[in-house]
Design an enzyme around this catalytic site. Structure first.
Site, mmCIF file in Angstrom:
data_model
loop_
_atom_site.group_PDB
_atom_site.id
_atom_site.type_symbol
_atom_site.label_atom_id
_atom_site.label_comp_id
_atom_site.label_asym_id
_atom_site.label_seq_id
_atom_site.Cartn_x
_atom_site.Cartn_y
_atom_site.Cartn_z
ATOM 1 C CG ASP A 130 -2.279 0.647 0.943
ATOM 2 O OD1 ASP A 130 -2.294 1.885 1.005
ATOM 3 O OD2 ASP A 130 -3.293 -0.026 0.664
ATOM 4 C CD1 TRP B 81 -7.238 5.679 -8.862
ATOM 5 C CD2 TRP B 81 -6.126 5.028 -10.669
ATOM 6 N NE1 TRP B 81 -7.196 6.743 -9.723
ATOM 7 C CE2 TRP B 81 -6.516 6.369 -10.836
ATOM 8 C CE3 TRP B 81 -5.414 4.395 -11.702
ATOM 9 C CZ2 TRP B 81 -6.234 7.088 -11.990
ATOM 10 C CZ3 TRP B 81 -5.138 5.119 -12.853
ATOM 11 C CH2 TRP B 81 -5.540 6.450 -12.988
ATOM 12 C CG ASP B 82 -6.514 5.527 -2.054
ATOM 13 O OD1 ASP B 82 -7.689 5.923 -2.065
ATOM 14 O OD2 ASP B 82 -5.953 5.072 -1.043
ATOM 15 C CG ASN C 292 -7.031 8.780 -0.025
ATOM 16 O OD1 ASN C 292 -8.023 8.097 0.224
ATOM 17 N ND2 ASN C 292 -5.849 8.251 -0.188
ATOM 18 C CB CYS D 88 -9.168 2.581 -3.283
ATOM 19 S SG CYS D 88 -9.036 3.035 -1.543
ATOM 20 C CG ASP E 205 -10.199 3.680 4.323
ATOM 21 O OD1 ASP E 205 -9.882 2.858 3.443
ATOM 22 O OD2 ASP E 205 -9.730 4.823 4.380
#
Ligand code: GLA
Length: 735
Positions: free
Chosen positions: A359, A474-475, A477, A523, A545
């Site tokens: 991660d 693939w985040d 945030n 994500c 999460d």
């Protein structure tokens, strides 16, 4: 003297006849699947209206005579694409300012055609309409998926006028429904509390569900809904239900309006919020796809239709799924070196997991990524943490028989990064205002083609770090707010919301052209991008999460209303849980995670040997029935919101020879309550042997016994789950 705004008005008034004047020969546009019909009435130079959406009508011809009985000039006709114009008072699907300043649009039927695609299960119907005075065309494109009973639709708006047309509202679809009552079921939530379920009986007036956050659109509301028609009670197995899901990763709006005729008009599409779009002369605008289904088998029937469609058509390589995995995040966060990771890989292999995912935290040198405040944007391997490079870790995983995955968040940048210093113009911001930070990061402007190239490049270069990368997480945030683009002209800043989402899709198109087989998880701080726009390119999503099993019961239940278990990343984590602090038994955690795509997200070193033994057994068992979770038909038995505190779900093989049943006790109920689960979806004639998994010795009287499907449906089984966080997983196999 004022300029005459509409010189053609007089002749236009003559041209614009009312919707479906009785004398016109009416044609029926028959769009259907095996069990669902959408029937439209059309006549030359008349408006196109909806005659029926619901159960299949195999011979719709007599409906040619059908008249709504409403007075056309009351503005209550069920138009298929209502506009702002003289005959519609409902919220319009299309609202534009024409090149000459005219605010009205009246769409009239031009032609239609249908064709079956190479895949004979799929039929496309195009309905062409034009404004009766302005050179503005709208094409509605419907795609009917026969076996899945799904009809999807979008609009293409084309400007043939002498100058630009300003689009104010440009929904994908309008759907009028007529029923005694409309019970709306939809999702709401927040970070770590995603996909909570709301049921609300619609009343006259308007209810909207929307996102204005762009990137993480599905944290709060989700662009999907169920409508129970003619009943005020939500039912899993009975009653008429219409479900819809919008495939769009940007701001969306679902609008439910009950008017004075008691008709519910649904509008679904990109959110008009701050999104005026100038359509230049000669240009077309294509709206996102809206997906509908209809079922007489309650919410469960509608969900199963959507799941089938999603696996067959809606998800990238929807017939595959990600393997079981260990993700490094909650186990190591930013604090690791190669030894930490190889030890985790050893433990993952020993427990029988099939992939290791590295991660956040592996990149950045001048601004090392040791916490969330630095390094985003600088996608070179951090030499201090991983001098051996990524290929060393990936190869180690492969040698141990595991696949390898790695995390990226390419749409974002920390102010503390080389990228932010080099390309301040790539950041979403307005020139005179500060760019607001979320999680100490900024958003990159994906409307800008240079940023699209960069984001594609991040993916591409990451893939070059090793030829053993099988999976990308693939985040994304943060949300978009205070938006502004240095790329878009000053008078097209409102294009940002659409162009960002389309820019994201352009990048994904390029990625999928080059990397069709790499698994990609969507994500966005957990539960963002859980929607069918992203899933066209992604294999799965990080559902939340929040890995705590009790919270997960509701999160996974809500998600399952619209999305299949194959996309639902579900991980077992350590206790006390890092989000909620709750302590639950390892069996409960596994039994919950096993109802989706199972993974683990912890430091295995913190597990006891006993826990590791349990994990090994549960993972082996999961592999035995995983095909059912991934491809079976879902039957929800009650809900985690039920007062009883007991909840179950089962996945049944398409041939009904095997099924897996999950049962949970989410609330202590005293000694007198013994939950009973009446099983659904089994063949009543078939004998099924029931075997409990994830236990070392039989616990219940029915374990190992054989029962007819009919008995299991009518009398059910009664596992004694009376203690809080008790759970049971049962495999049913036909004899
Ligand atoms: C987000 C994701 C997590 C993890 C972190 C890493 O919060 O949802 O799963 O990847 O980012 O920073």
């Amino acid at each position: 003297m004022k300029k005459l705004l509409f010189p053609g008005l007089l002749c236009a008034a003559l041209l614009c006849a009312g919707p479906l004047a009785a004398a016109e020969p009416v044609e029926i546009i028959d769009i259907h699947t095996d069990d669902v019909s959408l029937l439209l009435a059309a006549a030359p130079d008349q408006a196109v209206s909806v005659l029926h959406f619901g159960g299949r009508i195999t011979d719709p011809a007599p409906l040619k005579e059908y008249r709504s009985g409403r007075w056309p000039d009351y503005g209550t006709e069920n138009l298929i694409y209502p506009t702002m114009g003289e005959r519609n008072f409902r919220e319009p699907a299309l609202r534009v300012t024409h090149a000459d300043g005219d605010l009205n649009t009246e769409l009239r039927y031009v032609s239609h055609e249908s064709r079956t695609l190479a895949d004979a299960n799929v039929t496309q119907t195009v309905v062409r309409m034009s404004d009766c005075v302005q050179a503005l065309d709208v094409e509605l494109r419907f795609t009917a998926y026969a076996r899945e009973n799904v009809i999807s639709t979008h609009a293409v708006i084309r400007n043939r006028e002498k100058g630009p047309v300003m689009l104010h509202s440009f929904y994908s679809s309008a759907l009028p429904l007529e029923a005694e009552s409309y019970l709306l079921t939809h999702l709401y939530g927040a970070w770590t509390r995603e996909a909570q379920v709301d049921h609300t009986l619609l009343t006259h007036g308007t209810k909207s569900i929307q996102s204005t956050r762009e990137v993480r659109t599905t944290h709060t509301e989700n662009p999907a809904f169920l409508l129970t028609l003619g009943s005020r009670t939500f039912s899993e197995e009975y009653g008429e239900v219409v479900a819809g899901a919008l495939a769009w990763s940007g701001n969306f709006r679902l609008n439910f309006e009950i008017d004075d005729s008691d008709v519910l008009n649904i509008l679904a599409g990109a959110n008009p919020f701050g999104s005026e779009y100038r359509l230049a002369k000669g240009e077309s605008f294509t709206t996102p796809e809206m997906i509908y289904t209809h079922s007489y088998r309650g919410a469960g029937g509608a969900s199963r239709n959507l799941h089938d469609w999603a696996r067959n058509y809606g998800i990238w390589h929807g017939d595959t799924y990600a393997p079981t995995l260990l993700n490094s995040w909650e186990g190591a966060y930013f604090d690791f070196d190669a030894r930490t990771l190889t030890a985790m890989i050893d433990d993952a292999a020993a427990m029988g997991l099939e992939m290791f995912v590295l991660d956040d935290g592996w990149f950045g040198n001048k601004y090392p990524r040791n916490d969330s405040r630095a390094g985003l944007g600088d996608w070179e391997v951090n030499r201090a943490k991983l001098p051996e490079g990524i290929d060393y870790i990936a190869s180690y995983a492969h040698e141990k028989g595991l696949k390898f995955g790695i995390w990226i968040e390419p749409e974002m940048v920390n102010p503390n990064s080389e990228l932010a210093h080099k390309h301040p113009d790539w950041v979403v911001r307005t020139p005179k205002r500060d760019a607001p930070q979320t999680r100490t990061q900024w958003l990159l402007d994906l409307s800008n083609p240079a940023v699209q190239d960069f984001v594609f490049g991040v993916f591409d270069r990451t893939m070059q770090l090793s030829d053993k990368i099988d999976y990308i997480k693939w985040d994304a945030n943060r949300n978009a707010n205070n938006v502004g683009s240095a790329w878009l002209p000053a008078d097209e800043q409102s294009h940002f919301w659409i162009d960002y989402a389309q820019g994201f899709y352009k990048v994904m198109e390029r990625i999928r052209a080059k990397y069709p087989d790499v698994l990609i998880q969507a994500c966005a701080s957990g539960g963002g991008r859980v929607e069918y726009g992203a899933l066209r390119y992604f294999n799965e999503v990080w559902t939340s999460d929040n890995t705590e099993a009790l919270s997960r019961a509701r999160i996974q239940y809500g998600t399952s209303l619209f999305y299949p278990a194959s996309v639902m990343g579900s991980h077992v984590s350590i206790v006390p849980n890092h989000q909620s602090g709750n302590i639950t038994p390892i069996k409960f955690r596994f039994d919950m995670a096993c109802a989706g795509r199972l993974g683990m997200e912890l430091q295995p070193k913190q597990m006891t040997d006993q826990e590791k033994d349990f994990a090994r057994q549960a993972i082996a068992n999961y592999k035995e029935y995983r095909d059912l979770v991934m491809h079976g038909d879902l039957y929800r038995l009650g809900s985690p919101y039920d007062e009883s505190g007991c909840y179950g779900l089962m996945y049944v093989a398409k041939d009904r020879r095997r099924a897996v049943l999950f049962t949970y006790c989410l609330r202590y109920q005293g000694r007198t309550q013994i939950p009973k689960f009446r099983l659904q979806g089994l063949d009543p004639e078939t004998e099924y042997c029931i075997r409990e998994l994830n236990v070392d010795k039989p616990r219940f009287w029915f374990d190992g016994k054989t029962f007819r499907g009919e008995l299991l449906r009518e009398a059910g089984i009664n596992p004694q789950l009376s203690r809080l966080y008790d759970s049971g997983v049962f495999l049913l196999e036909a004899r």
